[in-house]
Design a protein around this motif. Structure first.
Motif, PDB file in Angstrom:
ATOM      1  N   LYS B  88       0.888  -1.166   0.000  1.00  0.00           N
ATOM      2  CA  LYS B  88       0.000   0.000   0.000  1.00  0.00           C
ATOM      3  C   LYS B  88       0.914   1.201   0.000  1.00  0.00           C
ATOM      4  O   LYS B  88       1.912   1.217   0.727  1.00  0.00           O
ATOM      5  N   THR B  89       0.591   2.188  -0.785  1.00  0.00           N
ATOM      6  CA  THR B  89       1.493   3.338  -0.870  1.00  0.00           C
ATOM      7  C   THR B  89       0.727   4.605  -1.257  1.00  0.00           C
ATOM      8  O   THR B  89      -0.491   4.555  -1.475  1.00  0.00           O
ATOM      9  N   THR B  90       1.447   5.706  -1.346  1.00  0.00           N
ATOM     10  CA  THR B  90       0.815   6.984  -1.703  1.00  0.00           C
ATOM     11  C   THR B  90       0.265   6.947  -3.144  1.00  0.00           C
ATOM     12  O   THR B  90       0.751   6.188  -3.979  1.00  0.00           O
ATOM     13  N   ASN B  91      -0.714   7.786  -3.419  1.00  0.00           N
ATOM     14  CA  ASN B  91      -1.237   7.912  -4.785  1.00  0.00           C
ATOM     15  C   ASN B  91      -0.309   8.764  -5.658  1.00  0.00           C
ATOM     16  O   ASN B  91      -0.614   9.050  -6.811  1.00  0.00           O
ATOM     17  N   ASN B  93       0.410  11.861  -5.182  1.00  0.00           N
ATOM     18  CA  ASN B  93      -0.061  13.236  -5.261  1.00  0.00           C
ATOM     19  C   ASN B  93      -0.743  13.571  -3.927  1.00  0.00           C
ATOM     20  O   ASN B  93      -1.743  12.955  -3.574  1.00  0.00           O
ATOM     21  N   LEU B  96      -4.525  13.998  -3.987  1.00  0.00           N
ATOM     22  CA  LEU B  96      -5.276  12.742  -4.134  1.00  0.00           C
ATOM     23  C   LEU B  96      -5.251  11.939  -2.836  1.00  0.00           C
ATOM     24  O   LEU B  96      -6.233  11.295  -2.469  1.00  0.00           O
ATOM     25  N   ASP B  97      -4.110  11.995  -2.125  1.00  0.00           N
ATOM     26  CA  ASP B  97      -4.017  11.263  -0.856  1.00  0.00           C
ATOM     27  C   ASP B  97      -5.036  11.775   0.162  1.00  0.00           C
ATOM     28  O   ASP B  97      -5.516  11.011   0.996  1.00  0.00           O
ATOM     29  N   LEU B 100      -8.471  10.265  -1.538  1.00  0.00           N
ATOM     30  CA  LEU B 100      -8.643   8.832  -1.822  1.00  0.00           C
ATOM     31  C   LEU B 100      -7.925   7.937  -0.811  1.00  0.00           C
ATOM     32  O   LEU B 100      -7.104   8.407  -0.018  1.00  0.00           O
ATOM     33  N   SER B 101      -8.219   6.649  -0.896  1.00  0.00           N
ATOM     34  CA  SER B 101      -7.503   5.660  -0.088  1.00  0.00           C
ATOM     35  C   SER B 101      -6.112   5.442  -0.694  1.00  0.00           C
ATOM     36  O   SER B 101      -5.899   5.747  -1.870  1.00  0.00           O
ATOM     37  N   PRO B 102      -5.179   4.898   0.086  1.00  0.00           N
ATOM     38  CA  PRO B 102      -3.842   4.659  -0.482  1.00  0.00           C
ATOM     39  C   PRO B 102      -3.896   3.728  -1.702  1.00  0.00           C
ATOM     40  O   PRO B 102      -4.802   2.898  -1.805  1.00  0.00           O
ATOM     41  N   ALA B 103      -2.924   3.902  -2.603  1.00  0.00           N
ATOM     42  CA  ALA B 103      -2.812   2.984  -3.750  1.00  0.00           C
ATOM     43  C   ALA B 103      -2.403   1.621  -3.210  1.00  0.00           C
ATOM     44  O   ALA B 103      -1.587   1.544  -2.292  1.00  0.00           O
ATOM     45  N   SER B 104      -2.965   0.559  -3.790  1.00  0.00           N
ATOM     46  CA  SER B 104      -2.565  -0.764  -3.318  1.00  0.00           C
ATOM     47  C   SER B 104      -2.460  -1.726  -4.487  1.00  0.00           C
ATOM     48  O   SER B 104      -3.115  -1.547  -5.516  1.00  0.00           O
ATOM     49  N   GLN B 171       0.996  -2.057 -11.549  1.00  0.00           N
ATOM     50  CA  GLN B 171       0.860  -0.593 -11.638  1.00  0.00           C
ATOM     51  C   GLN B 171       2.072   0.158 -12.211  1.00  0.00           C
ATOM     52  O   GLN B 171       2.392   1.246 -11.740  1.00  0.00           O
ATOM     53  N   ASP B 174       0.914   3.388 -13.853  1.00  0.00           N
ATOM     54  CA  ASP B 174       0.537   4.497 -12.958  1.00  0.00           C
ATOM     55  C   ASP B 174       1.757   5.235 -12.423  1.00  0.00           C
ATOM     56  O   ASP B 174       1.653   5.953 -11.434  1.00  0.00           O
TER      57      ASP B 174
END
Ligand SMILES: [Zn+2]
Lengths: 132, 303
Positions: B88-91, B93, B96-97, B100-104, B171, B174
């Motif tokens: 799980k990590t930052t988006n 930006n 966006l963080d 939104l929820s963290p990028a996973s 990803q 992304d």
């Protein structure tokens, strides 16, 4: 059982205010668990007027709630606006972000707006212990 | 007279060796190609990836989940030890963080231990995600199928003096989110990593020269790849392309090389990030010959 009875006796607008705190804090904590601090720091800064109120007796809670309700309302509106922009043109939006704009996201965004408006309108009915 | 016989004998042995090697290589290609076609067809929606589910892209969480399931199974079947990396990590930006929820995601990872005790690792892999509305055949089902075929061949080697890790990154499209998370974890693990090789796009070769590019290679790896390519008579060009997973490892100081079709030279798919990046556009001969070469590279590193 005891907690449920206590909650039943609570002012619903107090509960709504607490719910709004929780929503913002959970957002921050979600990132703390993966080692990213700034969302929680920002949440804490935004919540700091309430901490100020707790220590300074002369602070008027309704003014603080007014500020907070507008903040929650704006947050909800920004979320909805972002969703609308991405709906119109999603080019350049990373897939990770794109697929987070779900029905759940929309419902939560509307919830923020509803909470914001309700807190703003009923701010004089919220007492919480910190105003005593 | 004696020395003439010696020379003839030497020539004969050399010719025989070449003959045996050539037979082996043909065998390798005939083994590789059906496997690669099969996996490619599943990844690009030509055949179902599971039961009766077809995926036309590998971008949404559900499609990526199905891909993880499918590729994990493939790796287990060829004898690798699965060790998937969930992150799980930052988006990427701060704005966006806050919304939104963290990028996973999941980097599909597996280990093939050395046949004799070694703490050294050679890591290779490719990203498995695709752009939205794009079947991602060349970008990058080709990299995935190349990595899998190499993995399958490595598992059959009787002797390996290094441990291998295969990583199929999530990803990349992304902003190399998956490989960045993996490189961070790898650095923390303090593993003795000899080298990292990432493959992105290996399915276009209009001029049929079997050539490809190595992107931002370390000096060591550049020398090694070039000398081996010369033996195979494969044109190899060094480029400074940094827009793929190899960059995540270079940034953390790993001995790294990125591998790609002739992207800078222009002998590259015109369908990049388009709905037309389909199975039908893949040059399977080029994919198989590149697989053979990359396998040779790893086989040499394993000696
Ligand atoms: Zn790619």
């Amino acid at each position: 059982m005891n907690i449920i009875q206590k909650l039943k006796g609570c002012n619903p607008y107090d509960l709504l205010l607490i719910l709004s705190f929780m929503l913002i804090l959970i957002k921050g904590l979600e990132y703390v668990f993966i080692g990213i601090l700034y969302p929680l720091v920002i949440s804490a800064i935004l919540l700091s007027p309430f901490v100020y109120c707790y220590f300074k007796k002369r602070c008027t809670i309704s003014k603080t709630i007014k500020y907070w309700s507008l903040l929650i309302l704006c947050y909800g509106v920004v979320r909805i606006l972002l969703n609308t922009i991405i709906y119109i043109d999603s080019r350049g939006i990373p897939s990770e972000a794109y697929y987070q704009f779900t029905l759940k996201y929309s419902i939560i965004s509307i919830l923020y707006v509803v909470i914001g408006v309700t807190l703003f309108r009923k701010r004089k009915h919220i007492f919480l212990n910190l105003s005593q | 007279m004696k020395s003439l016989l010696k020379v003839i004998g030497y020539l004969w042995v050399t010719l025989l060796c070449f003959e045996v090697q050539a037979q082996k290589d043909t065998l390798l290609v005939s083994e590789i190609m059906p496997l690669q076609k099969e996996i490619m067809s599943r990844l690009t929606g030509k055949k179902p990836i599971k039961d009766s589910i077809y995926i036309g892209q590998r971008a949404s969480p559900r499609e990526r989940e199905l891909t993880v399931e499918f590729l994990s199974q493939q790796l287990t079947e060829i004898g690798w030890q699965l060790d998937n990396h969930h992150y799980k990590t930052t988006n990427g930006n701060p704005f966006l963080d806050l919304i939104l929820s963290p990028a996973s995601g999941v980097n599909i990872s597996a280990v093939l231990p050395a046949t004799r005790s070694s703490d050294e690792y050679v890591i290779f892999g490719s990203h498995y995600d695709s752009e939205r509305d794009c079947p991602g055949a060349i970008d990058n089902a080709t990299g995935v199928t190349l990595s899998l075929a190499v993995a399958s061949q490595l598992a059959q080697l009787k002797e390996r003096n290094v441990n291998f890790i295969i990583v199929l990154f999530d990803q990349e499209e992304d902003g190399e989110v998956g490989s960045k998370a993996y490189a961070k974890m790898l650095q923390k693990s303090k593993k003795n990593v000899y080298s990292v090789h990432t493959i992105d796009m290996m399915g276009w070769d209009e001029d049929n020269n079997r050539g490809f590019e190595i992107e931002l290679p370390s000096l060591d790896l550049e020398r090694f790849y070039k000398s081996e390519a010369e033996k195979f008579n494969i044109p190899l060009y060094t480029t400074k392309v940094s827009s793929s997973d190899h960059k995540s490892f270079i940034d953390r100081g790993f001995n790294t090389v990125g591998i790609s079709e002739e992207y800078v030279k222009g002998d590259t798919t015109p369908h990049l990030h388009r709905p037309t990046d389909t199975y039908e556009t893949v040059n399977f001969d080029f994919l198989a010959s590149s697989t053979q070469f990359i396998f040779h590279i790893f086989k040499t590193l394993a000696q």
